[in-house]
Scaffold this active site. Structure first.
Site, PDB file in Angstrom:
ATOM      1  N   MET A 156      -1.691  36.161  80.327  1.00  0.00           N
ATOM      2  CA  MET A 156      -0.308  35.870  79.955  1.00  0.00           C
ATOM      3  C   MET A 156       0.156  36.820  78.859  1.00  0.00           C
ATOM      4  O   MET A 156      -0.581  37.100  77.911  1.00  0.00           O
ATOM      5  CB  MET A 156      -0.180  34.430  79.480  1.00  0.00           C
ATOM      6  N   GLY A 193       7.564  35.823  69.366  1.00  0.00           N
ATOM      7  CA  GLY A 193       8.467  34.997  70.171  1.00  0.00           C
ATOM      8  C   GLY A 193       8.236  35.189  71.655  1.00  0.00           C
ATOM      9  O   GLY A 193       7.169  35.652  72.070  1.00  0.00           O
ATOM     10  N   GLN A 225      -6.430  44.361  68.225  1.00  0.00           N
ATOM     11  CA  GLN A 225      -5.592  43.864  67.125  1.00  0.00           C
ATOM     12  C   GLN A 225      -6.389  42.887  66.265  1.00  0.00           C
ATOM     13  O   GLN A 225      -6.333  42.921  65.029  1.00  0.00           O
ATOM     14  CB  GLN A 225      -4.351  43.173  67.698  1.00  0.00           C
ATOM     15  N   SER A 229       4.141  38.277  77.047  1.00  0.00           N
ATOM     16  CA  SER A 229       5.608  38.226  77.075  1.00  0.00           C
ATOM     17  C   SER A 229       6.166  39.363  77.920  1.00  0.00           C
ATOM     18  O   SER A 229       7.285  39.296  78.411  1.00  0.00           O
ATOM     19  CB  SER A 229       6.157  38.336  75.653  1.00  0.00           C
ATOM     20  N   HIS A 238       0.713  31.346  73.903  1.00  0.00           N
ATOM     21  CA  HIS A 238       1.009  31.016  72.499  1.00  0.00           C
ATOM     22  C   HIS A 238       0.781  29.533  72.215  1.00  0.00           C
ATOM     23  O   HIS A 238       0.237  29.164  71.174  1.00  0.00           O
ATOM     24  CB  HIS A 238       2.472  31.319  72.165  1.00  0.00           C
TER      25      HIS A 238
END
Ligand code: PAF
Length: 254
Positions: free
Chosen positions: A159, A6, A128, A161, A12
């Site tokens: 970018m 989120g 990851q 979050s 995203h």
């Protein structure tokens, strides 16, 4: 499937665009996964903006959202962990023990719930991606993985979050990370092949800022092992702590 936690941003939404190019039906997942935070403050402070996220999903034509609760994901008695050996001990894994088992466990559950043919992840989390790729291969998961390019702010900051948590001054300093990576690319383009020189170039751009460097390395894109001499496709990886916030970035040398 585009798995996310989120607090969606342009990074995203670029993944949704790539997913649309590859698939008829695009599913996003939003789940802030407690298992992958080894620091409880980081988990508690993780930005939440569900209404805005849903608006963005609609604007980008995402067909389905899977947004489970922690109880749904890890109900009472939950005791399974997916551990990938080797490459999870390095870099982010060395500084964040248990992080990649948390990621692998939740991604396995998300894949199991959604049964995607294709899953899209960003290059910003290069390690990851490598861990998930290893897992998909080792566990024979019939899923094609796509690594999408990192989307950057105007000043080059990747970018994330987490960027919204940076103070104004730290936000200004944060651009040194991508500037350092560009300096390393310039050296590589001019013919330098010794990794130490590229590492020092990145470090010298970050050093005048208040960022504490965790690591700057040039690694092999598959094994993630340090390289002493670099070639096209080697990856420069950086992790710093700035304003108490961990920022990572990477660049594949071309
Ligand atoms: O990259 C992320 O946002 C998370 O690590 C992921 C892949 C959604 C797993 O929680």
């Amino acid at each position: 499937m585009v798995p996310t936690m989120g607090a969606l941003h342009h990074g995203h939404t670029s993944l949704f665009e790539i997913a649309h190019q590859q698939a008829d039906v695009v599913v996003a997942t939003i789940f802030v996964n407690p298992l992958q935070f080894n620091n409880s403050t980081d988990f508690e402070k993780y930005p939440l903006q569900m209404e805005r996220d849903i608006q963005l999903l609609e604007e980008h034509g995402v067909h389905y959202l899977y947004n489970p609760t922690v109880e749904t994901m890890y109900g009472s008695g939950f005791s399974t962990s997916v551990h990938i050996g080797g490459i999870t001990d390095l870099l982010e894994g060395a500084s964040r023990p248990g992080h990649f088992s948390g990621v692998a466990t939740v991604v396995t559950k998300l894949f199991s719930a959604g049964q995607p043919d294709i899953a899209v992840f960003g290059q910003k989390d290069f390690q990851q991606f490598a861990v998930i790729k290893r897992m998909v291969a080792d566990l024979d998961m019939p899923i094609q993985l796509i690594m999408a390019p990192t989307i950057r702010e105007r000043d080059g900051l990747a970018m994330s979050s987490r960027n919204v948590r940076l103070s104004t001054s730290a936000r200004l300093e944060a651009k040194a990370i991508s500037q350092g990576l560009s300096a390393a690319q310039s050296l590589f383009s001019s013919g330098i092949r010794e990794s130490q020189q590229l590492v020092e170039a990145v470090e010298s751009v970050i050093a005048p800022t208040s960022a504490a460097i965790d690591y700057v390395k040039v690694i092999d894109s598959a094994s993630l092992q340090d390289l002493s001499s670099v070639s096209q496709g080697s990856v420069m990886v950086v992790a710093v702590i700035l304003d108490g916030i961990r920022l990572i970035d990477n660049h594949i040398l071309v």
